[in-house]
Design a protein around this motif. Structure first.
Motif, PDB file in Angstrom:
ATOM      1  N   VAL A 271       0.834  -1.206   0.000  1.00  0.00           N
ATOM      2  CA  VAL A 271       0.000   0.000   0.000  1.00  0.00           C
ATOM      3  C   VAL A 271       0.867   1.253   0.000  1.00  0.00           C
ATOM      4  CG1 VAL A 271      -1.645   1.336   1.363  1.00  0.00           C
ATOM      5  CG2 VAL A 271      -1.987  -1.129   1.069  1.00  0.00           C
ATOM      6  N   GLN A 272       1.940   1.247   0.802  1.00  0.00           N
ATOM      7  CA  GLN A 272       2.806   2.422   0.878  1.00  0.00           C
ATOM      8  C   GLN A 272       3.591   2.637  -0.422  1.00  0.00           C
ATOM      9  OE1 GLN A 272       2.818   4.629   3.547  1.00  0.00           O
ATOM     10  NE2 GLN A 272       3.921   5.872   2.030  1.00  0.00           N
ATOM     11  N   ILE A 273       4.066   1.546  -1.012  1.00  0.00           N
ATOM     12  CA  ILE A 273       4.796   1.670  -2.279  1.00  0.00           C
ATOM     13  C   ILE A 273       3.878   2.212  -3.367  1.00  0.00           C
ATOM     14  CG2 ILE A 273       5.916   0.355  -4.135  1.00  0.00           C
ATOM     15  CD1 ILE A 273       7.084  -1.468  -1.977  1.00  0.00           C
ATOM     16  N   TRP A 274       2.647   1.707  -3.406  1.00  0.00           N
ATOM     17  CA  TRP A 274       1.692   2.216  -4.394  1.00  0.00           C
ATOM     18  C   TRP A 274       1.440   3.704  -4.182  1.00  0.00           C
ATOM     19  CZ3 TRP A 274      -0.493   1.776  -8.919  1.00  0.00           C
ATOM     20  CH2 TRP A 274      -1.602   2.564  -9.204  1.00  0.00           C
ATOM     21  N   LYS A 275       1.230   4.092  -2.951  1.00  0.00           N
ATOM     22  CA  LYS A 275       0.947   5.499  -2.635  1.00  0.00           C
ATOM     23  C   LYS A 275       2.097   6.393  -3.087  1.00  0.00           C
ATOM     24  CE  LYS A 275      -0.070   8.583   1.279  1.00  0.00           C
ATOM     25  NZ  LYS A 275      -0.270   8.645   2.758  1.00  0.00           N
ATOM     26  N   ASP A 276       3.333   5.981  -2.774  1.00  0.00           N
ATOM     27  CA  ASP A 276       4.499   6.802  -3.114  1.00  0.00           C
ATOM     28  C   ASP A 276       4.733   6.837  -4.625  1.00  0.00           C
ATOM     29  OD1 ASP A 276       4.869   7.206  -0.415  1.00  0.00           O
ATOM     30  OD2 ASP A 276       6.441   5.692  -0.207  1.00  0.00           O
TER      31      ASP A 276
END
Length: 556
Positions: A271-276
C-alpha cells in the motif's frame, strides 16, 4: 534530437574518455589459447571484471552490475570454451518453447522459480511453458488482458516497440512477436542465473543491463511502451530517478504498464509503495488510465500515459521533480549518469517527438517527417534523400545478394546484429524474415539511432573498442558494414574480431563489407580463428566477405 542542420555525432552522447590505442599483433603471429579460468564459457568481459568491481566504493545502487570494462593487460587474450555437449540451437519458433540444456547448462532457475512456471527441465531439454511470476495463465493471456484493458494500445499497429524491465526469461517479449511487436528485454547479471542467456538462446531479444546509476543505452523516445511485471525496481526512491529514466525513454503519449503486488494487494508495504509511486507519477504528469485486476488470475495492472505536450508541466504548483536544464542532452546515453529531472516535451514543426509514427507495418519504411529539417545526412546529402535511397539499397542487397548469394541458410538464422546500423535499412529489409535485428550505432558515428527507433526497430549505442553486454554464443549473424575502417583508426581490429568470435554461435555468420585494405587484414585473422570464408567478392577498392564460424576451439 533537436532541430539541427546535420545529424549530431553519437560521440556527443558519451562522458567517457576513449582509451589510448595499443599496438596490435599481426594475425600471422596469432596463437590462440582457450580461456581456462572459472566460468570461462560464460565470460562477459565488461560485467565480470572482478578487479574493477572490488574497487567500487558503493554497491547500494547496483554499481557492481554496471559495465566495468578491462583495459590494457587486463583484457583476456583467450577464447571462450564451449560448454560440454554444445550443439546447434533449436530453431525458431520451436526455440520459444524449448532449448538444449547442454547449451545453457544452468539449472538454477528451474528450482528457484519452480512454482512460477518460468522454466522446467525434461531430459536434455529446458522447457518454457510461457509462464512467469505475473503470467499465471501464460504470457499470451496476460498480453491479451492488457489489450482488453486498454484497446488504444493496439498491439502491432499503434504500439510496435516495448522495453521490458527485469524480463526474467523474456516470455512476455517472446509472445509479443505474435502481435508484430518487438520487445527489448533486459535484466542484470544477478542471482537469477542466466535469465538473459536463456532468453537469447530462445531467440528473443535481450541484453544484460541494470537500472542503477547510469542511463540505459538508448536515446530519448526509443519505446512506445515500458513494461514492468514484478521487476523489483524501487521506482519511488531517490527522487524517482529510475522512473524518470523510463520517462526519458517513453515516446510522448506512450505508456508505462506496471504489474506488481503494490498495484493490487493490500499488505502495508504494498500500500505504501503504491501510494508513493502513484504520487510520483502524478507529479510527473503521467495520467493513470487503467487500474484493473484480471478476474481469472487475480493479477492486476496499472497503465500510465506520458503527456503529449507541456501543458501539465506548466500548471504544476511545485517544480518536483524538477525540469531538466536546457543544456541536458536527452539523447546522451553512453556512460552518462541518470538525472532526476523531466525533459520538456518537444514542440513545433519538424521536431522529433511531436508526432506519433505511422502505424506498423507502414512505419518501417515511412520517412520521419522531422528528417526534412536536416539538410546533411550521413553522406552529405539531404537526410530525407539518403534515408529513402538507403531503404531501397538494402532491400536490393538483401533480396538479390544476401538471401541468394552468400550460402546462408536463413531458416537457422534468428538473432541478428547490425554492428554499424546507419539508418537501419538492413534491419528494415529483413522485417519479412523470421529474424530480429539489434541495430547498434557506434558512439564514434553520427547519431542515427533516433531514426531507427522511429522506424519501429530496436537498437542501442555501443563503443566497439569495448566488449558487448551479452553472453558468449548468443547471435547467429553479425553484420559489419564499414565498421572496421573506423576501428582501425582508434583501437584496431583484433579485439573486435575476437569479440565477434565470442558472441557468435558456432555455425553463425559474419558479413563484412569494407575496403580491400581493411578486409585484407580481417581475412587472415578470421582464418586464424578457423572461420570458413564462404564468399569473397571484390569490386574496385571495395570487398565483401561472408564467413562462417566453426566449432573449433584451441586445445589449451
Amino acid at each position: 534530437m533537436k532541430k539541427e542542420d546535420v545529424l549530431p555525432s553519437a560521440d556527443q552522447q558519451t562522458e567517457k574518455k576513449p582509451e589510448e590505442k595499443q599496438p596490435e599483433q599481426s594475425p600471422i603471429d596469432m596463437e590462440w589459447k582457450l580461456c581456462s579460468f572459472s566460468n570461462a564459457a560464460d565470460y562477459i568481459p565488461c560485467l565480470d571484471n572482478q578487479k574493477a568491481i572490488k574497487k567500487l566504493r558503493s554497491r547500494s545502487h547496483y554499481e557492481h552490475r554496471e559495465r566495468h570494462c578491462p583495459t590494457g593487460d587486463d583484457i583476456k587474450k583467450c577464447l571462450a570454451p564451449l560448454p560440454s555437449g554444445y550443439q546447434a540451437h533449436v530453431n525458431w519458433p520451436q526455440s520459444r518453447k524449448q532449448v538444449w540444456y547442454s547449451n545453457v547448462p544452468h539449472p538454477g532457475l528451474v528450482s528457484y522459480k519452480k512454482d512460477q512456471n518460468w522454466v522446467k527441465k525434461k531430459d536434455d531439454l529446458l522447457l518454457f511453458p510461457g509462464g512467469g511470476t505475473q503470467f499465471k495463465q501464460g504470457a499470451q493471456r496476460y498480453i491479451d488482458f492488457i489489450q482488453i484493458s486498454l484497446p488504444d494500445i493496439a498491439w502491432g499497429k499503434h504500439v510496435r516497440t516495448v522495453l521490458d524491465v527485469g524480463c526474467g526469461v523474456a516470455s512476455f517479449g517472446g509472445f509479443l512477436f505474435d502481435k508484430n511487436v518487438i520487445t527489448m528485454s533486459f535484466a542484470p547479471k544477478d542471482e537469477h542465473e542466466a535469465q538473459v542467456q536463456l532468453a537469447l538462446e530462445r531467440g528473443i531479444p535481450a541484453i544484460l543491463a541494470v537500472m542503477g546509476t547510469q542511463r540505459l543505452v538508448y536515446p530519448s523516445y526509443a519505446y512506445d511502451i515500458a513494461h514492468c511485471a514484478r521487476c523489483r525496481v524501487p521506482w519511488h526512491v531517490d527522487g524517482g530517478r529510475l522512473l524518470l529514466e523510463l520517462n526519458r525513454l517513453i515516446r510522448p503519449g506512450g505508456y508505462f504498464v506496471w504489474s506488481a503486488t503494490p498495484v493490487y494487494k493490500n499488505e502495508p508495504e504494498d500500500v505504501q509503495i503504491w501510494k508513493d509511486t502513484k504520487a510520483l507519477a502524478d507529479n510527473m504528469c503521467w495520467k493513470m488510465i487503467v487500474k484493473q485486476r484480471d478476474p481469472k488470475t487475480g493479477v492486476g495492472i496499472a497503465i500510465f500515459q506520458k503527456p503529449k505536450d507541456n501543458t501539465c508541466y506548466q500548471k504544476r504548483q511545485k517544480n518536483e521533480p524538477p525540469m531538466c536544464d536546457e543544456s541536458d542532452n536527452r539523447d546522451a546515453a553512453w556512460y552518462v549518469p541518470m538525472q532526476s529531472c523531466l525533459h520538456k516535451i518537444p514542440e513545433g514543426d519538424g521536431i522529433r517527438g511531436t508526432r506519433w509514427p505511422q502505424e506498423w507495418p507502414q512505419r518501417v519504411n515511412a520517412t520521419p517527417d522531422w528528417l526534412g529539417t536536416i539538410p546533411k545526412g550521413l553522406f552529405g546529402k539531404p537526410a530525407v534523400e539518403e534515408f529513402e535511397s538507403d531503404t531501397i539499397h538494402w532491400q536490393h542487397v538483401v533480396q538479390k545478394s544476401y538471401a541468394r548469394g552468400l550460402e546462408i541458410d536463413w531458416t537457422v538464422i534468428r538473432n541478428v546484429m547490425d554492428m554499424k546500423a546507419g539508418y537501419g535499412g538492413f534491419a528494415a529489409a529483413l522485417v519479412g524474415y523470421p529474424v530480429w535485428v539489434l541495430n547498434v550505432v557506434p558512439v564514434t558515428e553520427p547519431d542515427t539511432l533516433p531514426i531507427i527507433t522511429d522506424r519501429g526497430l530496436i537498437g542501442q549505442y555501443h563503443d566497439w573498442c569495448e566488449s558487448f553486454s551479452t553472453y558468449p554464443r548468443t547471435y547467429d549473424l553479425l553484420h559489419a558494414d564499414h565498421l572496421f575502417s573506423r576501428l582501425k583508426q582508434s583501437c584496431g581490429v583484433v579485439n573486435t574480431v575476437v569479440e565477434m568470435d565470442r558472441i557468435l554461435r558456432p555455425g553463425g555468420w559474419g558479413i563484412f563489407r569494407d575496403t580491400t585494405t581493411i578486409l585484407g587484414e580481417i581475412e587472415p585473422l578470421l582464418k586464424s580463428l578457423h572461420w570458413e570464408i564462404r564468399v569473397s567478392y571484390t569490386q574496385e577498392q571495395e570487398q565483401l566477405i561472408a564467413a562462417q564460424k566453426t566449432s573449433w576451439r584451441p586445445s589449451s
